[in-house]
Design an enzyme around this catalytic site. Structure first.
Site, short mmCIF file in Angstrom:
data_model
loop_
_atom_site.label_atom_id
_atom_site.label_comp_id
_atom_site.label_asym_id
_atom_site.label_seq_id
_atom_site.Cartn_x
_atom_site.Cartn_y
_atom_site.Cartn_z
N ASN A 92 66.79 -14.00 20.48
CA ASN A 92 65.74 -14.68 19.73
C ASN A 92 66.05 -14.80 18.25
OD1 ASN A 92 65.45 -11.95 19.27
ND2 ASN A 92 63.31 -11.83 19.91
N ARG A 123 61.28 -6.29 8.94
CA ARG A 123 60.42 -5.15 9.25
C ARG A 123 59.49 -4.92 8.07
NH1 ARG A 123 61.70 -6.26 13.54
NH2 ARG A 123 62.58 -4.98 15.22
N GLN A 171 52.20 -1.72 14.38
CA GLN A 171 51.95 -2.92 15.16
C GLN A 171 51.28 -2.55 16.48
OE1 GLN A 171 55.25 -6.03 13.44
NE2 GLN A 171 55.53 -5.35 15.52
N HIS A 191 53.34 -10.67 15.12
CA HIS A 191 54.79 -10.61 15.28
C HIS A 191 55.19 -11.52 16.44
CE1 HIS A 191 58.57 -7.80 15.20
NE2 HIS A 191 58.87 -9.09 15.11
#
Length: 386
Positions: A147, A286, A315, A334
């Site tokens: 990705n 991050r 998260q 995210h």
């Protein structure tokens, strides 16, 4: 037989499966640099389906259960008595995602004597305590490059969103039912002619640089490993040997460096203060690379003109996280690396890793972060993990 525990994000609010916008997605067989896309022996899903949620199950249930393995899928990963903590002690494999990380702390790893393999469906395995994994004899693997391009596209989108003041302009015609052009353009600029930099020139950082070149910007970068001269000349790159030099020279910064002790809390009040007034930061790496409250202060003071990204800590973030309400932001969950296109690749990669592990065959070395279980085998190809 093995027990595989997958910690995936919850299903859509409207139910599963969603109403898909497209009937198909392009087939991607390889990545820049020559690495091939995942090559499992088979898949049990249609590419373009929503695979990363609980009901999507990464398309793995049929494959695992037909082989007699136990497959447990949950989104419950936090708090006393979570499904993750209940199921982990007798699990052999844990699959997680950076978008909904199952934090494998030293305590959780110690409580799981059978745990031998942690798979990240995607890239970025800092939710696993790697020293504990090493001492535990675990292998930590991720689907490298699956990705990376997805994240680079998202980063460029967020740069343009901030610079062109897109979200406030959109809000005027939707939420506020207005047509306030002056308000919409009072913070809108062109990115053309600006100095744009990336921190970290790995796979994602380089992909961002290549996508920005046609915009007529001056490109800068900083990385501990300088790119080959030919790449610098091709893209017209200006190299900076340290972060401060980069930060003070650019109008827009895109962060793509890994999180480690040297980068944690890197962008604090002092470093953000060294940037040009009115600079923009996009962070799809991050959240802990920037100081949470320093970003809020810089937006409120005008030192930063905008901040965007899709990474938070923890998260998911709590409802009162200040980034939800700070001004001049373009935050998303995210999601940059979890497009339906990317899911087809990282689900296939997770299956490829499992096929190898279950059959005792070598796992591609480019997938291995920590090879505590000796899964690379002989003759594995060596790549640098982004």
């Amino acid at each position: 037989m093995a027990k595989i525990l997958a910690v995936l994000y919850p299903d859509p609010v409207g139910g599963y499966p969603p109403d898909y916008a497209r009937d198909e997605i392009p087939t991607i067989t390889g990545y820049p640099g020559g690495q091939t896309a995942p090559t499992p022996q088979a898949i049990d899903f249609t590419p373009g389906q929503l695979l990363g949620c609980v009901s999507g199950e990464l398309g793995l249930r049929r494959f695992l259960e037909e082989r007699g393995h136990t497959f447990v899928v949950t989104s419950d990963k936090e708090g006393a008595g979570s499904a993750l903590d209940r199921e982990l002690p007798d699990s052999d494999v844990v699959i997680s995602q950076p978008f909904w990380p199952a934090y494998l702390t030293p305590e959780r790893i110690a409580a799981a004597p059978r745990l031998k393999l942690a798979i990240t469906a995607g890239i970025g395995s800092d939710h696993v305590d790697l020293p504990s994994a090493i001492s535990h004899g675990m292998t930590v693997a991720e689907v490298t490059f699956s990705n990376s391009i997805s994240v680079s596209e998202h980063a460029v989108m967020q740069m343009l969103t901030l610079v062109h003041n897109y979200l406030p302009a959109h809000d005027w015609v939707t939420t506020q039912k207005g047509w306030n052009i002056a308000d919409s353009v009072s913070r809108a600029y062109d990115i053309e002619g600006m100095d744009v930099g990336v921190l970290g020139s790995g796979r994602i950082g380089q992909a961002v640089l290549r996508r920005l070149k046609p915009f007529g910007v001056t490109l800068h970068y900083c990385d501990v490993h300088r790119l080959p001269k030919g790449v610098e000349e091709e893209l017209g790159l200006i190299y900076h040997p340290d972060v401060r030099s980069l930060a003070s020279s650019i109008d827009v910064l895109s962060i793509h460096t890994p999180l480690h002790p040297q980068t944690q809390n890197l962008f604090d009040d002092e470093l953000i203060g060294a940037m040009k007034r009115g600079a923009y930061i996009v962070n799809t790496a991050r959240a802990l690379i920037v100081n949470r409250d320093a970003v809020v202060r810089a937006l409120n003071s005008g030192q930063l003109a905008g901040y965007a990204g899709d990474v938070w800590y923890p998260q998911p973030p709590p409802p009162d996280h200040p980034w939800r309400t700070m001004p001049y932001e373009a935050m998303t969950p995210h999601v940059s690396g979890s497009t339906l296109s990317a899911q087809a690749r990282y689900a296939a990669g997770a299956r490829e890793i499992l096929e190898c592990w279950l059959d005792g065959r070598p796992v591609r070395q480019e997938y291995l972060i920590v090879d505590g279980g000796g899964l690379a085998g002989a003759g594995a190809r060596s790549y640098t993990v982004a």
